[in-house]
Scaffold this motif. Sequence first.
Motif, PDB file in Angstrom:
ATOM      1  N   GLU A 176      22.251  14.130 -49.138  1.00 19.24           N
ATOM      2  CA  GLU A 176      22.183  13.029 -50.069  1.00 19.24           C
ATOM      3  C   GLU A 176      23.193  13.015 -51.233  1.00 19.24           C
ATOM      4  N   PHE A 177      23.672  11.930 -51.750  1.00 15.13           N
ATOM      5  CA  PHE A 177      24.479  11.809 -52.798  1.00 15.13           C
ATOM      6  C   PHE A 177      23.757  12.352 -54.014  1.00 15.13           C
ATOM      7  N   ALA A 178      24.360  13.108 -54.804  1.00 15.71           N
ATOM      8  CA  ALA A 178      23.783  13.510 -56.057  1.00 15.71           C
ATOM      9  C   ALA A 178      23.723  12.179 -57.095  1.00 15.71           C
ATOM     10  N   ASN A 179      22.647  12.129 -57.685  1.00 21.36           N
ATOM     11  CA  ASN A 179      22.483  10.982 -58.778  1.00 21.36           C
ATOM     12  C   ASN A 179      22.561   9.617 -58.061  1.00 21.36           C
ATOM     13  N   ILE A 180      22.425   9.408 -56.855  1.00 16.13           N
ATOM     14  CA  ILE A 180      22.472   8.203 -56.151  1.00 16.13           C
ATOM     15  C   ILE A 180      21.248   7.989 -55.298  1.00 16.13           C
ATOM     16  N   SER A 181      20.185   7.368 -55.788  1.00 18.76           N
ATOM     17  CA  SER A 181      19.257   7.351 -54.793  1.00 18.76           C
ATOM     18  C   SER A 181      19.421   6.604 -53.543  1.00 18.76           C
ATOM     19  N   GLU A 182      18.823   6.948 -52.348  1.00 23.47           N
ATOM     20  CA  GLU A 182      18.928   6.337 -51.069  1.00 23.47           C
ATOM     21  C   GLU A 182      20.129   6.157 -50.368  1.00 23.47           C
ATOM     22  N   SER A 183      21.183   7.245 -50.697  1.00 29.09           N
ATOM     23  CA  SER A 183      22.082   7.152 -50.217  1.00 29.09           C
ATOM     24  C   SER A 183      22.604   8.482 -49.604  1.00 29.09           C
ATOM     25  N   ARG A 184      23.041   8.659 -48.483  1.00 35.47           N
ATOM     26  CA  ARG A 184      22.994   9.873 -47.730  1.00 35.47           C
ATOM     27  C   ARG A 184      23.993   9.972 -46.326  1.00 35.47           C
ATOM     28  N   VAL A 185      24.447  11.015 -46.087  1.00 42.34           N
ATOM     29  CA  VAL A 185      25.339  11.178 -44.916  1.00 42.34           C
ATOM     30  C   VAL A 185      24.636  11.967 -43.922  1.00 42.34           C
ATOM     31  N   ASP A 186      24.476  11.557 -42.636  1.00 40.96           N
ATOM     32  CA  ASP A 186      23.990  12.114 -41.682  1.00 40.96           C
ATOM     33  C   ASP A 186      24.933  13.211 -41.086  1.00 40.96           C
ATOM     34  N   THR A 187      24.464  14.583 -41.023  1.00 39.40           N
ATOM     35  CA  THR A 187      25.440  15.771 -40.683  1.00 39.40           C
ATOM     36  C   THR A 187      25.782  16.079 -39.504  1.00 39.40           C
ATOM     37  N   ARG A 188      24.739  15.463 -38.424  1.00 33.47           N
ATOM     38  CA  ARG A 188      24.433  15.703 -37.113  1.00 33.47           C
ATOM     39  C   ARG A 188      25.940  15.750 -36.296  1.00 33.47           C
ATOM     40  N   PRO A 189      26.286  16.418 -35.528  1.00 30.02           N
ATOM     41  CA  PRO A 189      27.696  16.554 -35.162  1.00 30.02           C
ATOM     42  C   PRO A 189      27.600  15.721 -33.625  1.00 30.02           C
ATOM     43  N   SER A 190      28.635  15.020 -33.138  1.00 26.98           N
ATOM     44  CA  SER A 190      28.953  14.495 -32.033  1.00 26.98           C
ATOM     45  C   SER A 190      30.219  14.501 -31.679  1.00 26.98           C
ATOM     46  N   GLN A 191      30.628  15.489 -30.904  1.00 28.31           N
ATOM     47  CA  GLN A 191      32.166  15.700 -30.709  1.00 28.31           C
ATOM     48  C   GLN A 191      32.514  16.334 -29.338  1.00 28.31           C
ATOM     49  N   LEU A 192      33.618  16.038 -29.128  1.00 28.33           N
ATOM     50  CA  LEU A 192      34.304  16.875 -27.870  1.00 28.33           C
ATOM     51  C   LEU A 192      35.145  17.816 -28.292  1.00 28.33           C
ATOM     52  N   ILE A 193      35.044  19.338 -27.709  1.00 27.57           N
ATOM     53  CA  ILE A 193      35.478  20.443 -28.289  1.00 27.57           C
ATOM     54  C   ILE A 193      36.427  20.895 -26.970  1.00 27.57           C
ATOM     55  N   LEU A 194      37.739  20.931 -27.376  1.00 25.01           N
ATOM     56  CA  LEU A 194      38.578  21.645 -26.565  1.00 25.01           C
ATOM     57  C   LEU A 194      39.009  22.918 -26.890  1.00 25.01           C
ATOM     58  N   GLY A 195      38.607  24.160 -25.842  1.00 27.36           N
ATOM     59  CA  GLY A 195      38.787  25.423 -26.376  1.00 27.36           C
ATOM     60  C   GLY A 195      39.772  26.343 -25.558  1.00 27.36           C
TER      61      GLY A 195
END
Length: 173
Positions: free
Chosen positions: A149-168
């Motif tokens: 969540e954003f500090a000091n801003i209610s109801e604002s947030r970032v979904d941190t679940r990754p969705s990615q292609l990984i080349l290794g």
Amino acid sequence: GIKGGLNFGASGDLSETVSNDISDISSDSKVGFHLGVFGKMDFGTLYFRPELVYTKLNAEYDYEAGTSDFEMSKLDMPLLVGLNILGPLHIFAGPSLQYVLDTDLEDIELEDVKNDFTVGFNIGAGVNLSDQLGVDLRYERGFSDNEAEFANISESRVDTRPSQLILGLSYKF
């Protein structure tokens, strides 16, 4: 062995509530990287490959107020079960235990994510180029809802679940 490579993907949506109007802003993918170690136990055509990997994810959010870069660093522990198909070709899948180390959204102060520990899933295919050298491409998706969540801003947030292609690229000792 050791492994490293590039990540192509993003985290989830950025959600803002301004004057009771909720908007979701999708992230644009930026290149990240990963470095780690792995073990492998062969059981005929099947194998088990646990890994411990440091991952750096990068994304960009473009919204009315401007553009912000999002960075997340985490430790991943994929527990992969694989099947040797033909010669050097193999496929694999399994859960990935993830520990979020840090999240940062440019110019916006974020609180810590709700859960440092999350679960995801990896599925992919690889080719052994030699007895020591291999390359693989996999898809990773985080399952657990996890937001910062954003500090000091209610109801604002970032979904941190990754969705990615990984080349290794991996090197087996």
